[in-house]
Design an enzyme around this catalytic site. Structure first.
Site, PDB file in Angstrom:
ATOM      1  N   GLY A 173       0.811  -1.218   0.000  1.00 34.66           N
ATOM      2  CA  GLY A 173       0.000   0.000   0.000  1.00 34.66           C
ATOM      3  C   GLY A 173       0.836   1.257   0.000  1.00 34.66           C
ATOM      4  O   GLY A 173       0.507   2.240   0.668  1.00 34.66           O
ATOM      5  N   GLY A 189      -0.717   4.934  -0.732  1.00 34.63           N
ATOM      6  CA  GLY A 189      -1.609   5.651   0.189  1.00 34.63           C
ATOM      7  C   GLY A 189      -0.855   6.673   1.026  1.00 34.63           C
ATOM      8  O   GLY A 189       0.370   6.781   0.947  1.00 34.63           O
ATOM      9  N   SER A 240      -9.549   0.995   3.477  1.00 28.37           N
ATOM     10  CA  SER A 240      -9.215   1.905   4.575  1.00 28.37           C
ATOM     11  C   SER A 240     -10.363   2.807   5.021  1.00 28.37           C
ATOM     12  O   SER A 240     -10.195   3.588   5.943  1.00 28.37           O
ATOM     13  CB  SER A 240      -8.023   2.778   4.159  1.00 28.37           C
ATOM     14  OG  SER A 240      -8.400   3.600   3.073  1.00 28.37           O
ATOM     15  N   GLU A 272     -10.416   1.675  15.462  1.00 34.17           N
ATOM     16  CA  GLU A 272     -11.770   1.148  15.221  1.00 34.17           C
ATOM     17  C   GLU A 272     -11.963  -0.237  15.837  1.00 34.17           C
ATOM     18  O   GLU A 272     -13.094  -0.695  15.968  1.00 34.17           O
ATOM     19  CB  GLU A 272     -12.061   1.100  13.725  1.00 34.17           C
ATOM     20  CG  GLU A 272     -12.409   2.449  13.123  1.00 34.17           C
ATOM     21  CD  GLU A 272     -13.830   2.911  13.433  1.00 34.17           C
ATOM     22  OE1 GLU A 272     -14.762   2.114  13.322  1.00 34.17           O
ATOM     23  OE2 GLU A 272     -13.989   4.089  13.803  1.00 34.17           O
ATOM     24  N   TYR A 289     -15.272  -2.553   9.152  1.00 32.18           N
ATOM     25  CA  TYR A 289     -13.860  -2.152   9.062  1.00 32.18           C
ATOM     26  C   TYR A 289     -13.135  -2.497  10.364  1.00 32.18           C
ATOM     27  O   TYR A 289     -12.051  -3.092  10.362  1.00 32.18           O
ATOM     28  CB  TYR A 289     -13.759  -0.654   8.770  1.00 32.18           C
ATOM     29  CG  TYR A 289     -12.350  -0.128   8.832  1.00 32.18           C
ATOM     30  CD1 TYR A 289     -11.510  -0.217   7.722  1.00 32.18           C
ATOM     31  CD2 TYR A 289     -11.834   0.428  10.006  1.00 32.18           C
ATOM     32  CE1 TYR A 289     -10.206   0.238   7.784  1.00 32.18           C
ATOM     33  CE2 TYR A 289     -10.534   0.881  10.075  1.00 32.18           C
ATOM     34  CZ  TYR A 289      -9.721   0.786   8.958  1.00 32.18           C
ATOM     35  OH  TYR A 289      -8.437   1.224   9.019  1.00 32.18           O
TER      36      TYR A 289
HETATM   37  P1  GDP Z   1     -12.299   7.258  10.318  1.00 30.35           P
HETATM   38  O1  GDP Z   1     -12.354   7.608  11.759  1.00 30.35           O
HETATM   39  O2  GDP Z   1     -11.115   6.440   9.954  1.00 30.35           O
HETATM   40  O3  GDP Z   1     -13.557   6.683   9.801  1.00 30.35           O
HETATM   41  O4  GDP Z   1     -12.028   8.646   9.546  1.00 30.35           O
HETATM   42  P2  GDP Z   1     -13.032   9.673   8.866  1.00 30.35           P
HETATM   43  O5  GDP Z   1     -12.239  10.904   8.634  1.00 30.35           O
HETATM   44  O6  GDP Z   1     -13.692   9.067   7.659  1.00 30.35           O
HETATM   45  O7  GDP Z   1     -14.175   9.937   9.942  1.00 30.35           O
HETATM   46  C1  GDP Z   1     -13.887  10.546  11.190  1.00 30.35           C
HETATM   47  C2  GDP Z   1     -15.196  10.954  11.849  1.00 30.35           C
HETATM   48  O8  GDP Z   1     -15.769  12.019  11.107  1.00 30.35           O
HETATM   49  C3  GDP Z   1     -16.254   9.845  11.897  1.00 30.35           C
HETATM   50  O9  GDP Z   1     -16.853   9.867  13.172  1.00 30.35           O
HETATM   51  C4  GDP Z   1     -17.260  10.277  10.839  1.00 30.35           C
HETATM   52  O10 GDP Z   1     -18.593   9.845  11.089  1.00 30.35           O
HETATM   53  C5  GDP Z   1     -17.175  11.784  10.980  1.00 30.35           C
HETATM   54  N1  GDP Z   1     -17.689  12.535   9.826  1.00 30.35           N
HETATM   55  C6  GDP Z   1     -18.589  13.544   9.865  1.00 30.35           C
HETATM   56  N2  GDP Z   1     -18.850  13.987   8.631  1.00 30.35           N
HETATM   57  C7  GDP Z   1     -18.088  13.260   7.776  1.00 30.35           C
HETATM   58  C8  GDP Z   1     -17.928  13.277   6.358  1.00 30.35           C
HETATM   59  O11 GDP Z   1     -18.534  14.066   5.640  1.00 30.35           O
HETATM   60  N3  GDP Z   1     -17.025  12.381   5.827  1.00 30.35           N
HETATM   61  C9  GDP Z   1     -16.327  11.508   6.626  1.00 30.35           C
HETATM   62  N4  GDP Z   1     -15.439  10.679   6.058  1.00 30.35           N
HETATM   63  N5  GDP Z   1     -16.478  11.472   7.970  1.00 30.35           N
HETATM   64  C10 GDP Z   1     -17.337  12.339   8.534  1.00 30.35           C
END
Ligand code: GDP
Length: 343
Positions: free
Chosen positions: A12, A15, A90, A133, A155
């Site tokens: 990977g 990334g 991811s 997670e 995930y």
């Molecule tokens: P993750 O923690 O690896 O899933 O990273 P993310 O950046 O995708 O999400 C971090 C947090 O942001 C999670 O709790 C999501 O529910 C929240 N979140 C709120 N709005 C958004 C959005 O528009 N996009 C994403 N990706 N996450 C969001």
């Protein structure tokens, strides 16, 4: 700190983490082979942006980590001193749509690589990109290496399969294998599907008059946002240690998505005021009253832990892990990078 190994295989490498790790390893004199998906040209934009795409000690090799014989053949041919397994599915949101794909890409691939190392390069140190997670919604915060895992997303479950495999192969076969339990780690190289980069890119577009607002999901989610280069340096250090262990990598500070948005807009000189509640909550820009953030239910997940924050004392002690940017520093760096890219 100079690393006590000479060669590394990085799955990977295209990334965010793979590219940053490769840059770090090459800077330390390590020879790196990075894997990319077979059947298509490697995606080089991050390696190019980091100035390492033509590095004399960097090689590329096609590999599907779900293909066990291919993993065995590559490890046997390369005989790496360290193997960093970063490839996989991811995105948490995507895993709800394709749970089987997630578990195959993240869980089974790890078993394939551990088996390849056990059979063909048993002295190599395997480092897995595990994830916060795996803890789901922990009863107590901050989380450390002893906190029970209870994932809430496919995930998280897929990463737990991988994480547990690392522990099993370490215990059963004596492999040097470590899990980096990565809390949210961000940078200007983050994929724009992740919330911090979605926000920094949105802020840069709004600042340039190319967009008006950003639509987000759960604004209340609190996460522990750190700066990705600090995390890959700690992973590189893990591979230099004997035996292997699990390490939480986190800043210890929680911030909500709303906090990150406020901080990112401030980095571009826009002050936000939050109004309303739930699906009707908006952020308006002070001074001109324009709506800059809206809530869109399309970005909500079926389940989302309210709070994930980690305690990285063990990594600080044993790996010299030291978060270098706070939330404001991280947001500023990401917004400035996106402004410069759009320029
Ligand atoms: P993750 O923690 O690896 O899933 O990273 P993310 O950046 O995708 O999400 C971090 C947090 O942001 C999670 O709790 C999501 O529910 C929240 N979140 C709120 N709005 C958004 C959005 O528009 N996009 C994403 N990706 N996450 C969001």
């Amino acid at each position: 700190m100079t690393l006590p190994y000479a060669s590394a295989l990085v799955t990977g490498i295209s990334g965010q983490d793979g590219a940053l790790l490769a840059a770090h390893l090459l800077g330390q004199g390590v020879a790196v082979t990075g894997t990319h998906r077979p059947g298509r040209a490697p995606d080089l934009w991050r390696l190019h942006g980091l100035g390492i795409d033509a590095h004399p000690r960097l090689a590329m090799a096609p590999l599907d980590p779900a293909d066990a014989p291919a993993c065995a053949a590559l490890v046997e041919a390369l005989q790496p001193d360290a193997l960093f397994h970063l490839a996989g599915q991811s995105r948490v949101a995507d895993s709800f749509r394709d749970p089987q794909g997630s578990v195959a890409a993240n869980g089974l691939s790890t078993v394939n690589l551990l088996e390849a190392v056990r059979a063909h390069a048993p002295a190599a140190h395997v480092v897995l990109a595990s994830s916060a997670e795996i803890f789901g919604s922990p009863a107590r915060s901050p989380v450390d290496e002893t906190t029970p895992s209870a994932p809430l997303s496919p995930y998280g479950y897929s990463k737990l399969v991988a994480h547990a495999a690392v522990g099993t192969w370490r215990a059963s076969y004596g492999l040097a294998a470590s899990s980096a339990i990565l809390f949210n780690h961000e940078s200007e190289w983050r994929d724009a599907a992740f919330v911090t980069r979605k926000i920094s890119l949105g802020v840069a577009r709004i600042a340039r008059g190319e967009a008006q607002e950003i639509a987000l999901g759960n604004l209340d989610a609190q996460r522990d946002f750190g700066y990705a280069p600090d995390y890959v340096a700690a992973m590189a250090a893990m591979a230099g240690r004997d035996g292997g262990a699990d390490y939480v990598l986190a800043t210890g500070h929680a911030a909500s998505v709303r906090d990150f948005a406020t901080t990112a807009f401030a980095a571009a000189g826009m002050a936000l005021e939050w109004r309303g509640e739930g699906l009707h909550e908006v952020a308006v820009e002070r001074g001109n009253g324009r709506v800059r953030v809206r809530v869109d239910p399309a970005f909500f997940r079926p389940v989302d832990a309210p709070l994930l924050v980690g305690e990285a004392a063990k990594a600080r002690r044993e790996l010299g892990f030291a978060p270098s940017l706070d939330l404001a520093g991280l947001a500023r760096r990401m917004v400035q990078a996106d402004l410069a890219r759009l320029e």
